[in-house]
Design a protein around this motif. Structure first.
Motif, PDB file in Angstrom:
ATOM      1  N   VAL A   1      -8.527   2.786  -7.738  1.00 39.58           N
ATOM      2  CA  VAL A   1      -7.589   1.665  -7.587  1.00 39.58           C
ATOM      3  C   VAL A   1      -8.246   0.359  -8.025  1.00 39.58           C
ATOM      4  CG1 VAL A   1      -6.127   0.372  -5.974  1.00 39.58           C
ATOM      5  CG2 VAL A   1      -6.598   2.777  -5.533  1.00 39.58           C
TER       6      VAL A   1
ATOM      7  N   ALA B   1     -16.776  -0.489  -1.911  1.00 35.75           N
ATOM      8  CA  ALA B   1     -15.934  -0.951  -3.013  1.00 35.75           C
ATOM      9  C   ALA B   1     -16.820  -1.617  -4.069  1.00 35.75           C
ATOM     10  CB  ALA B   1     -14.896  -1.937  -2.485  1.00 35.75           C
TER      11      ALA B   1
ATOM     12  N   ALA C   1      -8.534  -4.533   0.413  1.00 36.49           N
ATOM     13  CA  ALA C   1      -9.520  -3.610  -0.185  1.00 36.49           C
ATOM     14  C   ALA C   1     -10.045  -2.657   0.887  1.00 36.49           C
ATOM     15  CB  ALA C   1     -10.663  -4.403  -0.819  1.00 36.49           C
TER      16      ALA C   1
ATOM     17  N   GLU D   1      -7.788  -3.586  -7.617  1.00 37.95           N
ATOM     18  CA  GLU D   1      -7.057  -4.641  -6.910  1.00 37.95           C
ATOM     19  C   GLU D   1      -7.338  -5.979  -7.593  1.00 37.95           C
ATOM     20  OE1 GLU D   1      -6.630  -6.795  -2.517  1.00 37.95           O
ATOM     21  OE2 GLU D   1      -8.571  -6.042  -3.158  1.00 37.95           O
TER      22      GLU D   1
ATOM     23  N   LEU E   1      -7.564   0.089   1.633  1.00 34.14           N
ATOM     24  CA  LEU E   1      -7.583   1.124   0.588  1.00 34.14           C
ATOM     25  C   LEU E   1      -8.823   2.010   0.721  1.00 34.14           C
ATOM     26  CD1 LEU E   1      -6.364  -1.124  -2.369  1.00 34.14           C
ATOM     27  CD2 LEU E   1      -5.109   0.818  -1.388  1.00 34.14           C
ATOM     28  N   CYS E   2      -9.973   1.402   1.014  1.00 33.02           N
ATOM     29  CA  CYS E   2     -11.212   2.178   1.222  1.00 33.02           C
ATOM     30  C   CYS E   2     -11.031   3.123   2.408  1.00 33.02           C
ATOM     31  CB  CYS E   2     -12.397   1.268   1.514  1.00 33.02           C
ATOM     32  SG  CYS E   2     -12.972   0.322   0.117  1.00 33.02           S
TER      33      CYS E   2
ATOM     34  N   THR F   1       0.840  -1.208   0.000  1.00 33.77           N
ATOM     35  CA  THR F   1       0.000   0.000   0.000  1.00 33.77           C
ATOM     36  C   THR F   1       0.874   1.258   0.000  1.00 33.77           C
ATOM     37  OG1 THR F   1      -1.586  -1.276   1.297  1.00 33.77           O
ATOM     38  CG2 THR F   1      -1.989   1.080   1.129  1.00 33.77           C
TER      39      THR F   1
ATOM     40  N   VAL G   1     -12.282   1.952  -4.760  1.00 35.90           N
ATOM     41  CA  VAL G   1     -11.713   0.622  -4.991  1.00 35.90           C
ATOM     42  C   VAL G   1     -12.571  -0.267  -5.892  1.00 35.90           C
ATOM     43  CG1 VAL G   1     -10.899  -1.495  -3.836  1.00 35.90           C
ATOM     44  CG2 VAL G   1     -10.565   0.729  -2.734  1.00 35.90           C
TER      45      VAL G   1
ATOM     46  N   THR H   1     -12.299  -4.298  -7.158  1.00 33.90           N
ATOM     47  CA  THR H   1     -11.498  -5.474  -6.809  1.00 33.90           C
ATOM     48  C   THR H   1     -12.056  -6.734  -7.454  1.00 33.90           C
ATOM     49  OG1 THR H   1     -10.534  -6.724  -4.954  1.00 33.90           O
ATOM     50  CG2 THR H   1     -12.670  -5.693  -4.536  1.00 33.90           C
TER      51      THR H   1
END
Ligand code: SAH
Length: 213
Positions: free
Chosen positions: A84, A129, A95, A86, A98-99, A73, A105, A107
Motif C-alpha cells: 500500500v 512502514a 499508516a 499512502e 494499515l500496518c 480503509t 506500507v 507512506t
C-alpha cells in the motif's frame, strides 16, 4: 506514553461508535481497537484522542477523524501482505492502522517535521512502514506498482502518475474536489488501460498540495 485499561475501554467505545455509523469490516474495526490513537495526538489534544473527530497535529495539518480513516480503509479493501502506498502520512495513524492489518506500507509526507515525528513513532511502536519525505503527487514509481494507493488529502483531480502506479486489479481511494468539500473516489485498475471510477459520499480533508513547503 502508556496504553492503560482506560484507553482500551475508550477504544472499544470508539470502535462501536464507528460500527454504528456504518463500518462493517471487522478487520478495520479490530485495527481501531488495537492502535492507541492517543500516541498520535499533539500534547494539547491527547485527552480527546477517542472522540470521533479530526484534530490539529501541527504544520496546519490534521489527524483524520477515526470514522473517515475507517471508511477509507474499508473502501481500500487492504488485504494482508498487500503493498500500500499512502500519500499524506500526517500523524502516522492511518499508516499504523494499515500496518496493524498486515499491509506492507509505504507512506509519503511533504512536511519534514511530520515525516520525522511519524517515522520515529511508528518504529518505536514496532510497525515496519517505509517513510518518504517528498511530494506524493509523483507517487513512488521506484517502489511500485502498488496493490493499493490511499490518498489522505483532498485532490483537485486524480493524479495521472498515481493511477499508473496501480497494479492491474489494484485499487486507489482518493478524496477529489475543491478546498471546501471532496467526494470519496475509488479507482480500480481493471486492465492496463481501463479504470473503473466510483463515488462514495462527501468528506472534508486538508488539501493535497504540490511540491514541498
Ligand atoms: N493520514 C494522516 C492524515 C493527515 S492529513 C493521519 O493519519 O494523520 C493529510 C496530510 O497530507 C498532511 O500531513 C499534509 O501535509 C500531507 N500532504 C498534502 N499534500 C501532500 C503531498 N503532495 N505529498 C505528501 N503529503 C502531502
Amino acid at each position: 506514553m502508556t496504553d492503560s485499561y482506560r484507553h482500551k475501554g475508550l477504544r472499544r467505545n470508539l470502535a462501536e461508535e464507528i460500527r454504528s455509523k456504518g463500518i462493517e469490516d471487522e478487520r478495520v474495526l479490530d485495527a481501531v481497537l488495537k492502535v492507541p490513537r492517543h500516541y498520535f495526538m499533539d500534547t494539547g489534544f491527547v485527552k480527546y484522542a477517542y472522540k470521533d473527530q479530526a484534530f490539529p497535529i501541527g504544520c496546519g495539518q490534521t489527524i483524520s477523524q477515526p470514522y473517515t480513516v475507517a471508511f477509507q480503509t474499508q473502501l481500500l479493501e487492504a488485504e494482508k501482505h498487500c503493498k500500500v502506498l499512502e500519500v499524506g502520512t500526517g500523524s502516522g495513524y492511518q499508516a499504523a492502522i494499515l500496518c496493524q492489518m498486515g499491509a506492507k506500507v509505504y507512506t509519503i509526507e511533504r512536511h519534514r517535521d511530520l515525516f520525522i515525528k511519524a517515522q520515529s513513532l511508528l518504529s518505536s511502536m514496532g510497525y515496519k512502514a517505509t517513510f518518504f519525505y517528498g511530494d506524493g503527487y509523483e507517487g513512488k514509481p521506484a517502489y511500485g506498482p502498488f496493490d493499493r494507493i490511499l490518498v489522505t488529502a483532498g485532490a483537485q483531480e486524480i493524479p495521472g502518475k498515481l493511477k499508473l502506479q496501480l497494479k492491474t486489479g489494484g485499487i486507489m481511494v482518493i478524496p477529489v474536489g475543491d478546498s471546501s468539500c471532496q467526494v470519496m473516489t475509488r479507482v480500480e485498475r481493471i486492465t492496463e488501460e481501463e479504470f473503473k471510477v466510483t463515488e462514495h459520499g462527501r468528506f472534508v480533508f486538508v488539501p493535497l498540495l504540490k511540491g514541498k513547503p
